[in-house]
Design a protein around this motif. Structure first.
Motif, PDB file in Angstrom:
ATOM      1  N   ARG A 175      -2.909   6.623  11.626  1.00 49.87           N
ATOM      2  CA  ARG A 175      -3.850   5.444  11.655  1.00 49.87           C
ATOM      3  C   ARG A 175      -3.418   4.432  10.457  1.00 49.87           C
ATOM      4  N   TYR A 223       0.673  -1.239  -0.057  1.00 49.28           N
ATOM      5  CA  TYR A 223      -0.087  -0.070  -0.015  1.00 49.28           C
ATOM      6  C   TYR A 223       0.802   1.234  -0.088  1.00 49.28           C
ATOM      7  N   ALA A 271      -4.876   1.024   8.267  1.00 44.65           N
ATOM      8  CA  ALA A 271      -5.912   0.336   7.688  1.00 44.65           C
ATOM      9  C   ALA A 271      -5.599  -1.119   7.456  1.00 44.65           C
ATOM     10  N   GLU A 306      -3.582   4.962   6.186  1.00 43.26           N
ATOM     11  CA  GLU A 306      -4.787   5.162   6.914  1.00 43.26           C
ATOM     12  C   GLU A 306      -5.967   4.993   5.696  1.00 43.26           C
ATOM     13  N   SER A 321     -12.481  -7.200  10.445  1.00 45.26           N
ATOM     14  CA  SER A 321     -12.048  -6.265  11.370  1.00 45.26           C
ATOM     15  C   SER A 321     -10.892  -6.916  12.356  1.00 45.26           C
ATOM     16  N   VAL A 344      -4.925  -5.124   6.974  1.00 45.32           N
ATOM     17  CA  VAL A 344      -5.866  -5.976   6.434  1.00 45.32           C
ATOM     18  C   VAL A 344      -5.342  -7.520   6.734  1.00 45.32           C
ATOM     19  N   VAL A 366      -8.803   3.830   3.565  1.00 42.74           N
ATOM     20  CA  VAL A 366      -9.691   2.408   3.437  1.00 42.74           C
ATOM     21  C   VAL A 366     -10.336   2.451   2.205  1.00 42.74           C
ATOM     22  N   GLN A 401     -11.360  -0.533   8.614  1.00 40.01           N
ATOM     23  CA  GLN A 401     -11.204   0.945   9.307  1.00 40.01           C
ATOM     24  C   GLN A 401      -9.780   1.196   9.681  1.00 40.01           C
ATOM     25  N   ALA A 402      -9.516   2.581   9.761  1.00 39.06           N
ATOM     26  CA  ALA A 402      -8.052   2.912  10.059  1.00 39.06           C
ATOM     27  C   ALA A 402      -8.071   3.113  11.325  1.00 39.06           C
ATOM     28  N   THR A 437      -7.130  -3.164   2.085  1.00 40.67           N
ATOM     29  CA  THR A 437      -7.109  -2.784   3.502  1.00 40.67           C
ATOM     30  C   THR A 437      -8.069  -3.426   4.351  1.00 40.67           C
ATOM     31  N   GLY A 438      -8.267  -3.159   5.384  1.00 43.82           N
ATOM     32  CA  GLY A 438      -9.002  -3.816   6.313  1.00 43.82           C
ATOM     33  C   GLY A 438     -10.277  -2.564   6.240  1.00 43.82           C
ATOM     34  N   ASN A 443      -2.089  -3.296   2.620  1.00 43.52           N
ATOM     35  CA  ASN A 443      -1.754  -2.671   3.667  1.00 43.52           C
ATOM     36  C   ASN A 443      -1.059  -3.578   4.928  1.00 43.52           C
TER      37      ASN A 443
END
Length: 285
Positions: free
Chosen positions: A167, A109, A169, A260, A276, A171, A262, A201-202, A198-199, A143
């Motif tokens: 932050r 990322y 994010a 950060e 998450s 994954v 998303v 949320q950051a 990414t996940g 990420n």
């Protein structure tokens, strides 16, 4: 018959992808530096339609043999080393020489020539070499792995690093594997595309520490370091300078806001929501 090559097949990500492809009856060749030690052979023996070969990214002749006859190749980035970029370039050249039709590269990322995270610069240079090779490609920019966040905690329950209130994010690797399989089985739809994985949320590292505390019942905190403190606290590992710089710059990239963002790539590619950190920890990964 055409087949898919999975590199790094004994690793955490490559192994997940190989198992998923095997469950769908896909013909694949598993490539690893460990095959000569029997590790890869044992892994392949448990998977239908899989064979194993040993080859190192830096050995062009060996990689040409490993890739010969392949249609699509999953190129999992090599383990971190001072010469990783050169090994990547050798691998790409071998793929071009053997007539591989599509290269799916696991990048990072925010890969860019001026990225704060030093190894993200190597990923960008690898991407450029792939572009210049003329190979059809798809880039999957992961990420930070959420699976690795627990490993950032010291024995004293402290996450240390100069990340400030930036932050990340992060994954889950299972989500990445699901996305990779989707791309490998339909590469024409993804030709020339770069996906940020990414996940959902950051999180700040304070929030990561809080989530880890709730999941483990252990008191975990985040302690923001200065850059000088970060280098000093990592001297005990005796790692080479480039490795320590990579470690520290990971936190600096978080502080700079470079990790950060998303994206919706995981749900778009997999058909399910991104996992998450809470969910990942709850299922014991």
């Amino acid at each position: 018959m055409s087949f898919i090559v999975i590199t790094g097949a004994t690793g955490r990500l490559g192994g997940r992808v190989a198992a998923r492809l095997a469950s769908q009856g896909v013909e694949q060749r598993l490539v690893s530096r460990n095959a000569s030690q029997g590790v890869e052979q044992r892994h392949a023996s448990r998977l239908d339609h899989a064979t194993a070969v040993s080859a190192d990214y830096g050995d062009r002749a060996a990689m040409r043999r490993a890739l010969d006859g392949a249609s699509t190749v999953l190129f999992v980035s090599a383990s971190e080393s001072a010469d990783r970029l050169e090994r990547h370039r050798t691998f790409v050249d071998a793929a071009r020489d053997t007539g591989v039709t599509h290269l799916v590269y696991i990048s990072f990322y925010g890969a860019a020539p001026d990225a704060t995270f030093t190894l993200a610069r190597d990923h960008w240079a690898t991407e450029q070499h792939i572009r210049d090779s003329g190979l059809a490609f798809t880039f999957l920019r992961d990420n930070l792995y959420a699976d690795f966040l627990p490993g950032m905690v010291g024995d004293d329950g402290v996450i240390r690093g100069p990340a400030g209130q930036g932050r990340v994010a992060a994954v889950a690797q299972d989500d990445i594997a699901d996305a990779v399989v989707n791309v490998l089985l339909g590469v024409r739809e993804h030709e020339g595309v770069t996906y940020d994985l990414t996940g959902p949320q950051a999180l700040t590292l304070d929030e990561v520490a809080g989530t880890l505390s709730e999941a483990t019942g252990r008191a975990i905190v985040y302690r923001d370091e200065t850059v000088e403190e970060a280098y000093a606290s990592r001297k005990i590992y005796g790692a080479p300078e480039w490795q320590v710089e990579a470690w520290v710059s990971t936190y600096l990239a978080v502080a700079a806001g470079e990790l950060e963002g998303v994206s919706d790539a995981i749900p778009a590619l997999t058909g399910h929501p991104a996992t998450s950190l809470e969910e990942l920890l709850a299922r014991g990964s």
